[in-house]
Design a protein around this motif. Structure first.
Motif, short mmCIF file in Angstrom:
data_model
loop_
_atom_site.label_atom_id
_atom_site.label_comp_id
_atom_site.label_asym_id
_atom_site.label_seq_id
_atom_site.Cartn_x
_atom_site.Cartn_y
_atom_site.Cartn_z
N THR A 9 -6.56 77.65 93.79
CA THR A 9 -5.19 77.16 93.71
C THR A 9 -5.10 75.83 94.45
OG1 THR A 9 -4.35 79.41 93.61
CG2 THR A 9 -2.78 77.70 94.25
N PHE A 10 -4.37 74.89 93.86
CA PHE A 10 -4.20 73.56 94.44
C PHE A 10 -2.71 73.28 94.62
CE2 PHE A 10 -8.10 73.50 91.95
CZ PHE A 10 -9.02 73.04 92.89
N PRO A 11 -2.32 72.60 95.71
CA PRO A 11 -0.90 72.31 95.96
C PRO A 11 -0.45 71.02 95.27
CG PRO A 11 -2.20 71.62 97.83
CD PRO A 11 -3.16 72.25 96.85
N CYS A 12 -0.53 71.02 93.95
CA CYS A 12 -0.10 69.86 93.18
C CYS A 12 0.35 70.33 91.80
CB CYS A 12 -1.23 68.83 93.06
SG CYS A 12 -2.63 69.37 92.06
N PRO A 13 1.04 69.48 91.05
CA PRO A 13 1.44 69.87 89.69
C PRO A 13 0.21 70.04 88.79
CG PRO A 13 2.65 67.92 90.44
CD PRO A 13 1.56 68.17 91.43
N VAL A 14 0.32 70.93 87.82
CA VAL A 14 -0.79 71.16 86.90
C VAL A 14 -1.16 69.88 86.15
CG1 VAL A 14 0.57 72.00 84.94
CG2 VAL A 14 -1.77 72.84 85.28
N GLU A 15 -0.19 69.00 85.92
CA GLU A 15 -0.47 67.73 85.22
C GLU A 15 -1.46 66.88 86.01
OE1 GLU A 15 3.54 69.21 83.98
OE2 GLU A 15 2.60 68.89 85.95
N LEU A 17 -3.70 67.99 88.24
CA LEU A 17 -5.00 68.66 88.18
C LEU A 17 -5.68 68.37 86.84
CD1 LEU A 17 -7.14 70.68 89.24
CD2 LEU A 17 -5.73 72.50 88.22
N TRP A 18 -4.95 68.55 85.75
CA TRP A 18 -5.50 68.29 84.42
C TRP A 18 -6.03 66.86 84.31
CZ3 TRP A 18 -6.99 70.56 80.01
CH2 TRP A 18 -7.14 69.75 78.88
N HIS A 19 -5.22 65.91 84.71
CA HIS A 19 -5.62 64.50 84.60
C HIS A 19 -6.87 64.22 85.43
CE1 HIS A 19 -5.36 60.22 84.01
NE2 HIS A 19 -5.48 60.07 85.33
N THR A 20 -6.94 64.74 86.63
CA THR A 20 -8.10 64.50 87.50
C THR A 20 -9.37 65.08 86.89
OG1 THR A 20 -6.68 64.50 89.44
CG2 THR A 20 -9.03 64.82 89.82
N VAL A 21 -9.31 66.29 86.41
CA VAL A 21 -10.49 66.97 85.86
C VAL A 21 -10.96 66.33 84.56
CG1 VAL A 21 -11.32 69.15 84.88
CG2 VAL A 21 -10.02 69.15 87.01
N THR A 22 -10.03 65.94 83.70
CA THR A 22 -10.41 65.47 82.36
C THR A 22 -10.54 63.96 82.24
OG1 THR A 22 -8.10 65.43 81.62
CG2 THR A 22 -9.35 67.48 81.26
N ARG A 83 -9.56 76.84 82.72
CA ARG A 83 -8.20 77.24 82.35
C ARG A 83 -7.26 76.75 83.45
NH1 ARG A 83 -7.67 80.18 78.03
NH2 ARG A 83 -9.51 81.15 77.16
N PHE A 84 -6.19 76.10 83.05
CA PHE A 84 -5.25 75.48 83.97
C PHE A 84 -3.94 76.25 83.91
CE2 PHE A 84 -8.38 72.53 82.62
CZ PHE A 84 -8.57 71.63 83.64
N GLU A 85 -3.40 76.61 85.08
CA GLU A 85 -2.16 77.38 85.13
C GLU A 85 -1.24 76.80 86.19
OE1 GLU A 85 -3.42 81.28 86.25
OE2 GLU A 85 -4.27 81.74 84.28
N ALA A 86 0.04 76.69 85.87
CA ALA A 86 1.05 76.33 86.87
C ALA A 86 1.34 77.59 87.69
CB ALA A 86 2.31 75.82 86.19
N THR A 87 1.52 77.42 89.00
CA THR A 87 1.86 78.52 89.89
C THR A 87 3.04 78.08 90.77
OG1 THR A 87 0.43 77.85 91.71
CG2 THR A 87 -0.58 79.22 89.99
N GLU A 88 3.59 79.03 91.52
CA GLU A 88 4.68 78.69 92.44
C GLU A 88 4.19 77.75 93.54
OE1 GLU A 88 6.83 82.00 93.95
OE2 GLU A 88 7.17 82.83 91.95
N GLN A 89 2.92 77.86 93.92
CA GLN A 89 2.35 77.02 94.97
C GLN A 89 1.83 75.70 94.44
OE1 GLN A 89 1.06 80.20 94.32
NE2 GLN A 89 2.43 81.21 95.76
N GLY A 90 1.78 75.50 93.14
CA GLY A 90 1.23 74.28 92.54
C GLY A 90 0.56 74.60 91.22
N VAL A 128 -9.92 65.20 96.53
CA VAL A 128 -9.25 64.13 95.80
C VAL A 128 -7.78 64.47 95.53
CG1 VAL A 128 -9.84 64.78 93.42
CG2 VAL A 128 -9.56 62.38 94.02
N LEU A 129 -7.48 65.73 95.31
CA LEU A 129 -6.09 66.13 95.06
C LEU A 129 -5.24 66.04 96.32
CD1 LEU A 129 -6.62 69.08 92.57
CD2 LEU A 129 -5.73 66.80 92.05
N ARG A 130 -5.88 66.10 97.48
CA ARG A 130 -5.17 65.92 98.76
C ARG A 130 -5.05 64.44 99.11
NH1 ARG A 130 -8.44 70.36 100.63
NH2 ARG A 130 -9.79 68.84 101.61
N GLY A 131 -5.58 63.57 98.25
CA GLY A 131 -5.46 62.14 98.49
C GLY A 131 -6.56 61.56 99.34
N ARG A 132 -7.66 62.30 99.50
CA ARG A 132 -8.80 61.80 100.28
C ARG A 132 -9.90 61.37 99.33
NH1 ARG A 132 -8.26 66.91 103.82
NH2 ARG A 132 -6.64 66.27 105.25
N PRO A 133 -10.57 60.27 99.63
CA PRO A 133 -11.64 59.80 98.72
C PRO A 133 -12.87 60.68 98.77
CG PRO A 133 -11.31 58.27 100.56
CD PRO A 133 -10.30 59.36 100.70
#
Length: 133
Positions: A9-15, A17-22, A83-90, A128-133
């Motif tokens: 689980t990641f604390p960001c919008p699924v959009e 996550l999708w963009h970063t992975v793909t 598989r990408f899923e939106a959750t309450e936490q992100g 990277v999703l936390r904004g760190r290089p």
């Protein structure tokens, strides 16, 4: 055939996550890669830090839901599904990978390799999703 599945689980919008992975044009966040080439839509080549190319063919792409492909290089062949899923936490990414070693003596090492690669990939992705290089 070795199999590895993980869910994170990641604390960001699924959009995001999708963009970063793909996004195959921006892969500097991946510590295992030196570069990625996209010769045509639906195909790409990843080059590991040691220069070994792995060839990929996308088999399914449902934006914000599913990205899957088959892959092969001189040492292995297999498939990956995310598989990408939106959750309450992100959002959550559920990865499943199957790999078959080409050489018999590599087969006992493949499960360890897969687990290590999954941990590394997910660690890099979280960074990277936390904004760190």
């Amino acid at each position: 055939m070795a199999f590895c599945k993980s869910a994170t689980t990641f604390p960001c919008p699924v959009e995001r996550l999708w963009h970063t992975v793909t996004d195959l044009e921006h892969t500097a966040w991946r510590s295992d890669l030196s570069r990625v080439e996209v010769p045509e839509k639906g195909r790409f080549v990843e080059y590991g830090r040691g220069g070994c190319p792995t060839f990929f063919v996308v088999t399914s792409c449902r934006p914000l839901r599913l990205w899957a492909f088959v892959m092969e290089n001189g040492n292995m062949s297999g498939s990956w599904e995310g598989r990408f899923e939106a959750t309450e936490q992100g959002c959550r990414l559920i990865c499943a990978e199957r790999v078959q070693a080409r050489r018999w003596w590599m087969r006992p090492l493949v499960p360890l390799y897969l687990r290590r690669q999954h941990r590394r990939y997910l660690r890099d992705l979280a960074r990277v999703l936390r904004g760190r290089p």
